[in-house]
Design an enzyme around this catalytic site. Sequence first.
Site: not given
Length: 365
Positions: A12, A123, A215, A280
């Site tokens: 990605g 993440k 986060k 995003r």
Amino acid sequence: ARLEKIAIVGSGSWGTALARVAALNAAEREGFDPEVRIWVREHEIPGRGKLTEIFNRTHRNERYLPDVDLPENLVAVPSLKETVRGATLILIVVPHQYLPGILEELKEPGLISSGARAISAIKGVEVVIQKGAPQGTARIYTYPSVIEKELGIPCTALGGANIALDVGRGEFCETTIGVLSAKDAALWHAVFDGPTFRVHPIEDVAGVSLSGALKNVVALAAGFVDGMGLGGNNKAAILRIGLLEMSTFTLEFFPGSSPLTFSHHSAGVADLITTSFGGRNRKCAEAFIKSKPEYSGVKPEQRGKTFEQLEKELLNGQKLQGTLTSREVFEFLEARGRLEGYPLFEKVYRISFEEMDPKRLFEDL
Ligand code: NAD
Ligand code: 13P
């Protein structure tokens, strides 16, 4: 001496940007096999052909990181197994929902070399809740620990203020690696560190992993603030409270981790800032609020858009991680009876999935 051979699992936008950094270093530094393999899931680009073939011909990832030139020693491989065969250093960087299927394939006996090491730039967190089990039995795991357990090799965490496109363009930034042994810290530093991508090793693996996951939830709140048209004071308050919930959560459920990871390191406060301005999750959360009738001017009987719709409309195949993590963290806290300790995390979930009025974000903070 044995040459280290790098494989990248995931192509990605972040997988591709990190692969570029690692391949540039592998080509220049002693001790590395210059060929770096990256797993690219095959995809037909209409009128152009297969993504892997275009990748290897043009040295660009047209679908996920367009306009960034990649080094010629970075080779796209459509088979996951062939990407990692013979590798000694494996970077795992996929949207977290796809990891279980990928680990299942990588677990094939003999596929991963003995002595290989992994690093996770994912993440997210893994939450396990058994239906019908008593309250308090919900579990939460970092991805480095999941990878270590499933593949039987040591795994480091990498996370920081790193929007993929900016890293791809070679703009100066920093990242943090959470790693326990000094030998592994030196090894991963040699793979990724350079004049425009500074790598700082710390010992807090859980802190780096959890900060990167949480986060994304706070960045949704930052996007809600933007969507409601509120100003900088308000966003700063949300980020401060969010950072506090991120570190409190991590210290509560991973007691060995350090509050300094959040206050002093790129994986903490710096990643929260960049994601809450340029990421995003922020972008889709702003659009989520703006699609609601009271903010968009559409007829009140029309409903706002869901995050699923917005992910498809705005991200061109890239994946949102914050909404999934928000749900996972909410369900974990609910199962543990600890929601009242995390009012911001709770509100982000209810606004995202239960049609709570976004103005209620500020209640009880
Ligand atoms: P992305 O959202 O840009 O791309 C989606 C990726 O998912 C593609 O590689 C695609 O092939 C893959 N994919 C789609 N469907 C799949 C399926 N069914 N099975 C397996 N793979 C599938 O990905 P990314 O941004 O590189 O994100 C990877 C991880 O890196 C995430 O955890 C993200 O939070 C983290 N991260 C991203 C950035 C960033 O700026 N993009 C920065 C730091 C960390
Ligand atoms: P987004 O997934 O919100 O784009 O965040 C990217 C990131 O993790 C920056 O460090």
